[in-house]
Design a protein around this motif. Structure first.
Motif, PDB file in Angstrom:
ATOM      1  N   PRO A  38      66.281  -7.120   2.359  1.00  0.00           N
ATOM      2  CA  PRO A  38      65.286  -6.040   2.275  1.00  0.00           C
ATOM      3  C   PRO A  38      65.500  -4.945   3.315  1.00  0.00           C
ATOM      4  CG  PRO A  38      64.219  -8.199   2.178  1.00  0.00           C
ATOM      5  CD  PRO A  38      65.654  -8.433   2.550  1.00  0.00           C
ATOM      6  N   TRP A  39      65.896  -5.330   4.526  1.00  0.00           N
ATOM      7  CA  TRP A  39      66.145  -4.328   5.570  1.00  0.00           C
ATOM      8  C   TRP A  39      67.380  -3.489   5.243  1.00  0.00           C
ATOM      9  CZ3 TRP A  39      62.814  -2.609   8.841  1.00  0.00           C
ATOM     10  CH2 TRP A  39      61.763  -3.420   9.284  1.00  0.00           C
ATOM     11  N   LEU A  60      68.431  -2.762   2.239  1.00  0.00           N
ATOM     12  CA  LEU A  60      67.993  -1.838   1.179  1.00  0.00           C
ATOM     13  C   LEU A  60      67.166  -0.693   1.771  1.00  0.00           C
ATOM     14  CD1 LEU A  60      67.030  -4.442  -1.552  1.00  0.00           C
ATOM     15  CD2 LEU A  60      68.676  -2.598  -1.869  1.00  0.00           C
ATOM     16  N   ALA A  61      66.264  -1.029   2.702  1.00  0.00           N
ATOM     17  CA  ALA A  61      65.429   0.005   3.320  1.00  0.00           C
ATOM     18  C   ALA A  61      66.273   1.000   4.104  1.00  0.00           C
ATOM     19  CB  ALA A  61      64.388  -0.649   4.237  1.00  0.00           C
ATOM     20  N   ILE A  98      63.461  -3.040  -2.923  1.00  0.00           N
ATOM     21  CA  ILE A  98      62.931  -3.586  -1.666  1.00  0.00           C
ATOM     22  C   ILE A  98      61.705  -4.445  -1.940  1.00  0.00           C
ATOM     23  CG2 ILE A  98      61.820  -2.951   0.514  1.00  0.00           C
ATOM     24  CD1 ILE A  98      63.587  -0.393   0.437  1.00  0.00           C
ATOM     25  N   SER A  99      60.813  -3.946  -2.806  1.00  0.00           N
ATOM     26  CA  SER A  99      59.606  -4.697  -3.146  1.00  0.00           C
ATOM     27  C   SER A  99      59.951  -6.055  -3.746  1.00  0.00           C
ATOM     28  CB  SER A  99      58.761  -3.877  -4.131  1.00  0.00           C
ATOM     29  OG  SER A  99      57.642  -4.618  -4.560  1.00  0.00           O
ATOM     30  N   ARG A 104      62.748  -7.822  -3.328  1.00  0.00           N
ATOM     31  CA  ARG A 104      63.371  -8.717  -2.336  1.00  0.00           C
ATOM     32  C   ARG A 104      62.341  -9.252  -1.341  1.00  0.00           C
ATOM     33  NH1 ARG A 104      67.899 -10.368  -4.777  1.00  0.00           N
ATOM     34  NH2 ARG A 104      68.864  -8.562  -5.810  1.00  0.00           N
TER      35      ARG A 104
END
Length: 841
Positions: free
Chosen positions: A240-241, A243-244, A820-821, A823
């Protein structure tokens, strides 16, 4: 005895410097405390409590630094070097925010702030990862905050403080011997770079630095995983990080492109400038890392590649910071910072994190999961891996040529950077883009581990045929005769035609169609790949918009008058700029354009240019554009375009030359001044040989200087100096050339200016100064009252279908947000299952 300086406000600076020292000390303490909590007994949480409180104190201290610096800028305390160097009293509040991060110190502060935001989020969400991950983030904060210290240790300067006083920064300047220097001499600041006075520069740098700061999170998880022997586990919370970071940095890069398009006058949105490249390089590797991390999560393959790309992405952020802040790009980029003496710190920051990464890889090498089984060629992960490899190769090409100044510095070579960077990089990067676009298309028809071969070929074949048809339509309306409706009958798309453009458009269309097919499955309830499909569709649209707008933009302001603008315009710009006299319409392509006058707001002048489409003696369309021109004392004419936006194209206009507006009253004290009452207010010009100045009936060309000028009835002695400025006046009507030579005389240490008149046009010229440091000469032109026709020289460009680029960016960011949501939900669900399993056990 110390001099007491009048008017200085020292408290905000002392408070700000206190917060810097406090933040640095707290970052050091949090690093040490988190380190010991990681390696000590887990049942004793005392070190963690110290680490958390020190990190919170550091957060408050950084906010204190920001508040102190903004207070100084907002209140115009020009006794501080940072405020004097980057702001002025005329700046509106939003641009005061921009000047906050124009300097290196402010941008480091912005970086530190965002890294603190990320650290506080991880403190609350990382749970058993907190100690090891926060050790890495806190260590990164130590290095960043050290850049702001501005102290000397054993004769070596550490960092550069934004709170240093102007008299400390310029100790040898004689004005600071006067205790009233601030009242007498420092009445205003130098001001913000005019090119940065744009609303995009209020939001672009914070977004870009948020992206840079976000890169530390997946890096920290990877380091923590190796350090604590959780070799595989780090990949799940890192995704997620990653992707962010990709989403935010990508958005920041595109904002920079839009700023370049809206505010700069080079006529485009991406110039392959080394600083632009420096931000692009880590984004490419992090995008690759995201895909390989997903491969490892789903198949267990490609672990080392995922690890390497995650680590190298943040290393490249640090390398990019070194490139842009060390001064090494000073001769190859207009955007790079100058060297503030922090090169050693920047190198140390980079080397420490690189060494930590290498050592941990070596130590944990035998524990890494290497799979001997080869991926199936009909599996999604195989082609995702190939795509990541291609993007990495693309990155290597960009970083290799961007690093030419570094190579020259280290090895003493003299390799020249590309003379035409846009053409050079486009030639190299287009094949990479084609391969990536095709791969993001057909890999979507595959499943992990193994796909149904028959279904794959059917789905791929249908999309392939549809892509050919759509590409043919797009090519007709963009690369061929279809654009005549936009550009006019004079347009011939084939003059900019390249078959690689067609291939890239086909690849992008294929990628969009394949991902639309995946998106359609979301309607049936299959939401898993929704985020990636939307992001891929956005990327495909970006490629289509970029290739069409960049390759098929058309200059419509073609100079057919034969008018020569002088040596300040090269041959290309002489051809692509038109001279507009005020209120005199001119036909360009489908438009009749008229310069209607100007208006001044603050230091900026806006030039009103009316566009009309006239058919059968009827006005079908009419609109005004207001390109900006600022006559900056140090930078000359600083121009920003204005653009008319349509669904299918943009009309982009900027001024290339405008009449001088500033007065020359300061020269009236020169000796040898004659009575100029019959003339209008004089106008001063700083000119070089070859420059051209326009007036309503013609132009003045600076041909050269005469170092041996002679004056009638004035004998010259050995110490006297007489220089003539050779001017040619050319009339518009008969093109008659008249040569005149005003003279600048220094005799007996006195200065005289001997004017020359041009009665035919009612002009008088004075040569009033020699400026050897600028390689220029100063002259004054006076004109008798009468009809004054104003003018501008302007350039107009049509950018077709550029909205594909901007809309694709928005769609790509939305896709990242969906991904992100998903993951985060997966990670939360996984943690809940592990918690329930422990409770059952």
């Amino acid at each position: 005895m110390d001099i007491q300086f009048v008017g200085e406000h020292l408290l905000p600076g002392k408070l700000g410097q206190f917060f810097i020292v406090l933040a640095f000390g707290a970052s050091l303490l949090s690093t040490v405390a988190y380190y010991f909590q990681t390696v000590k007994d887990k049942n004793d949480l005392s070190w963690r409590q110290i680490a958390r409180w020190s990190f919170r104190i550091q957060s408050v201290a950084v906010i204190g630094i920001i508040a102190s610096l903004f207070y100084i800028i907002y209140n115009h305390y020009f006794e501080y070097n940072y405020a004097w160097s980057h702001s002025s009293k005329t700046l509106p509040v939003e641009y005061m925010i921009s000047c906050f991060w124009e300097g290196q110190e402010g941008s480091f502060l912005l970086w530190a702030f965002w890294q603190l935001v990320i650290g506080n989020i991880i403190m609350r969400t990382a749970k058993d990862w907190e100690d090891s991950v926060m050790t890495v983030i806190s260590l990164s904060q130590v290095f960043i905050l050290s850049m702001l210290l501005g102290i000397e240790i054993f004769g070596h300067r550490i960092g550069s403080s934004p709170f240093i006083l102007l008299r400390e920064a310029m100790q040898d300047a004689p004005i600071f011997k006067d205790p009233e220097y601030l009242v007498k001499y420092i009445t205003d600041g130098k001001g913000l770079n005019p090119l940065l006075q744009n609303y995009w520069m209020v939001i672009h740098p914070p977004t870009l630095f948020f992206g840079f700061a976000s890169m530390v999170a997946p890096f920290a998880y990877a380091i923590a995983g190796l350090w604590t022997k959780r070799i595989n586990e780090w990949t799940k919370p890192a995704i997620p990080w990653a992707l962010a970071a990709s989403m935010v940095l990508g958005a920041g890069i595109i904002m920079g492109a839009f700023w370049a398009y809206e505010a700069l006058n080079f006529g485009g949105f991406w110039a392959w400038d080394p600083v632009e490249n420096a931000s692009l390089i880590p984004w490419l590797t992090m995008i690759s890392a995201v895909h390989v991390l997903i491969i490892f999560k789903n198949t267990g393959h490609s672990y080392f590649t995922a690890l390497f790309l995650t680590l190298i992405s943040y290393i490249l952020v640090l390398y990019a910071s070194f490139l842009t802040r060390s001064g090494i790009l000073g001769e190859t980029s207009v955007h790079a910072f100058t060297d503030l003496g922090m090169m050693g710190q920047l190198v140390a920051y980079l080397v420490v994190f690189l060494v930590i990464s290498v050592i941990l890889i070596i130590v944990r090498w035998k524990k890494m999961p290497f799979t001997e089984k080869e991926e199936n060629i009909y599996s999604r992960e195989f082609w995702m891996f190939i795509g990541a490899l291609v993007m990495t190769l693309s990155c290597l090409q960009v970083i290799g040529f961007t690093s030419v100044p570094v190579i020259n510095k280290v090895f003493g070579t003299n390799i020249a950077p590309p003379l035409e960077p846009v053409a050079f990089y486009n030639q190299w990067q287009m094949p990479f883009a084609i391969v990536v676009a095709i791969l993001l298309g057909f890999s979507q028809f595959m499943k992990y581990k193994k796909s149904d071969t028959g279904k794959f070929w059917i789905s791929t074949g249908v999309s392939f045929l549809m892509s050919i048809i759509i590409t043919a339509i797009i090519s007709y309306f963009t690369l061929f005769s279809g654009l005549k409706t936009v550009f006019g009958e004079g347009f011939n798309g084939s003059e900019n035609f390249n078959w690689l453009f067609v291939v890239l458009i086909f690849a992008a269309v294929f990628g969009v169609l394949a991902n639309l097919n995946v998106l359609s499955d979301a309607i049936k309830g299959k939401y898993k790949l929704t985020g990636s499909a939307i992001a891929h569709i956005g990327f495909g649209l970006m490629l289509i918009g970029a290739v069409v707008a960049a390759s098929q933009n058309k200059v419509i302001s073609i100079n057919t008058s034969g008018f020569d603008y002088g040596s300040q315009f090269d041959a290309k710009n002489k051809r692509e700029n038109i001279l507009l006299w005020k209120n005199e319409p001119m036909k360009i392509n489908n438009y009749t354009v008229t310069y209607l006058g100007d208006s001044t707001k603050g230091v900026n002048t806006y030039y009103r240019v009316n566009y009309k489409v006239i058919e059968n003696n009827q006005v079908k369309e009419s609109f005004d554009l207001y390109p900006l021109g600022q006559q900056n004392p140090s930078m000359g004419l600083v121009a920003s375009p204005d653009t008319r936006h349509y669904l299918t194209h943009d009309i982009y206009t900027h001024v290339s030359s405008v009449p001088k507006k500033e007065s020359a009253d300061e020269h009236e004290s020169h000796e040898g001044h004659n009575d100029d009452e019959e003339y209008e207010k004089p106008v001063s010009y700083k000119v070089s040989i070859g420059d051209t100045i326009f007036f309503d009936e013609g132009k003045v060309i600076v041909k050269g200087i005469n170092r041996n000028a002679q004056l009638k009835d004035i004998p010259l002695s050995g110490n006297d100096l007489a220089i003539g400025l050779k001017l040619e006046i050319v009339g518009n009507d008969d093109h008659k050339v008249t040569a005149i030579e005003p003279v600048y005389l220094i005799k007996n240490n006195s200065v005289f200016s001997f004017a020359k008149k041009m009665d035919e046009f009612g002009l008088k010229f004075k040569f009033v100064n020699v400026l050897p440091a600028e390689h220029k000469f100063e002259m004054v032109m006076l004109k008798k009252p009468g009809k004054q026709k104003d003018y501008i020289i302007m350039k107009a460009i049509v950018f077709p279908y550029i909205n594909f680029l901007w809309s694709g960016t928005i769609i790509m960011v939305i896709g990242f947000a969906f991904a992100i949501s998903r993951r985060i939900k997966e990670l939360t669900s996984s943690k809940d299952k592990e918690k329930n399993a422990r409770q059952v056990a």
